[in-house]
Write an enzyme that holds these catalytic residues in place. Structure first.
Site, PDB file in Angstrom:
ATOM      1  CE  LYS A  52      -3.688  -2.558   2.209  1.00 24.69           C
ATOM      2  NZ  LYS A  52      -4.319  -3.001   3.468  1.00 24.69           N
ATOM      3  CD  GLN A  96      -3.193  -4.778   6.676  1.00 24.58           C
ATOM      4  OE1 GLN A  96      -3.191  -3.820   5.922  1.00 24.58           O
ATOM      5  NE2 GLN A  96      -3.770  -5.925   6.361  1.00 24.58           N
ATOM      6  CG  ASP A 119      -9.397  -0.749   4.787  1.00 23.49           C
ATOM      7  OD1 ASP A 119      -9.144  -0.970   3.584  1.00 23.49           O
ATOM      8  OD2 ASP A 119      -8.658  -1.124   5.727  1.00 23.49           O
TER       9      ASP A 119
END
Ligand code: NAD
Length: 295
Positions: A52, A96, A119
């Protein structure tokens, strides 16, 4: 059989984003800034966050990674989330997953400001997506929708089976394909581990989205001639054919299934590259205030 080349499409989108960022820079505007929180030293999480970060740099975004040891207390992590929520420099951020057992993932997700939840895991974004309001859509389903759109694959009136009902893939995917939208307007069956007649359901489907995480589960005898097959699964298996000693397998037995399909995604190079690109697209939307007006 036509290959859905996720790597190629992802690179095209990255080029489009890069051009847009260059324009913003020339106009003296704010460069999109994505932050990521990573807790502990899980190998897969490190790899994902690394990808990312690299993708952000490629397209000219600013990128920040906040690393914490796995003994960080939940309250401390909640405070860090709040700091990112309040930091005007950060347009969007992700935490994450997975997190260590002593931290509630749900509590952390719900602490993220939905306006920065690129997200798309916050219940507000999921809820808005369900009722068709602008929302951050989680990266993998968003990437699949983009592939379907760019390859002009007809979904209206089609029978789709989504295998898997996770909150980040199967469930949102099922909803998006059933929405009154284009792509969308499909008749969707969301199958899962308790589904009894999976083979029969899949054999009638015009499109199958395999997101169950079982290597080479979907075999040719299950798939209808001319169907579209989207393979989300990633399983790392040992291999003596690669230098690393590992290879990635999808949920689809590619070689035999591909021959029967009209369109199919490979693994790797299909859905995977689109996932990261969707996160970049969401970050760009955040920086432009496209989903929620800027405050
Ligand atoms: P998950 O484990 O949360 O969910 C798996 C789902 O599959 C469950 O809902 C379960 O009910 C269903 N399932 C399991 N066995 C089944 C069976 N035999 N028949 C029918 N349904 C069954 O997984 P997830 O997070 O949704 O991920 C699924 C797969 O996709 C994994 O391999 C994961 O690594 C991969 N993935 C890939 C990307 C990407 O970018 N390509 C992104 C996310 C997840």
């Amino acid at each position: 059989m036509k290959l859905i080349d996720g790597k190629k499409v992802a690179n095209q989108i990255k080029e489009e984003i890069t051009l847009e960022v260059e324009r913003v820079k020339l106009d003296g505007g704010k460069i999109p800034h994505l932050a990521a929180i990573i807790v502990g030293h899980d190998g897969a999480s490190e790899t994902y966050v690394g990808h990312k970060e690299k993708a952000c740099i490629q397209v000219g975004f600013d990128s920040t990674v906040l690393r914490f040891e796995d003994d960080i207390e939940e309250d401390t992590l909640l405070r860090k989330v709040d700091e990112l929520n309040k930091n005007p420099e950060i347009d969007g951020f992700i935490v994450q997953l997975p997190l260590p057992d002593h931290i509630s993932e749900q509590k952390i997700i719900e602490a993220i400001d939905p306006k920065k939840d690129v997200d798309g895991f916050h219940p507000i974004n999921l809820g808005r997506m369900v009722i068709g309001l602008p929302a951050y859509i989680s990266a993998t389903p968003a990437g699949i929708m983009e592939l379907i759109k760019r390859y002009k694959i007809e979904t209206s009136g089609k029978d789709v089976v989504v295998i898997g009902r996770s909150n980040i893939v199967g469930k949102p995917m099922s909803i998006l394909l059933g929405q009154k939208a284009d792509p969308g307007n499909a008749t969707v069956t969301m199958a899962h581990s308790r589904t009894k007649n999976l083979k029969e359901l899949v054999s009638k489907a015009d499109m199958v989205i395999a997101a169950l995480g079982q290597a080479e589960f979907l075999t040719a005898d299950m798939v209808k001639e001319g169907a579209t097959v989207i393979d989300v699964g990633i399983t790392r298996v040992k291999s003596d054919q690669t230098k690393s000693g590992w290879k990635l397998l999808g949920d689809v037995k590619y070689d035999e299934v591909a021959e029967k399909t009209e369109y199919i995604t490979p693994v790797p190079g299909g859905v995977g590259p689109m996932t990261i690109v969707s996160l970049l697209q969401n970050t760009l939307k955040a920086s432009k205030g496209e989903i929620y007006p800027k405050f």
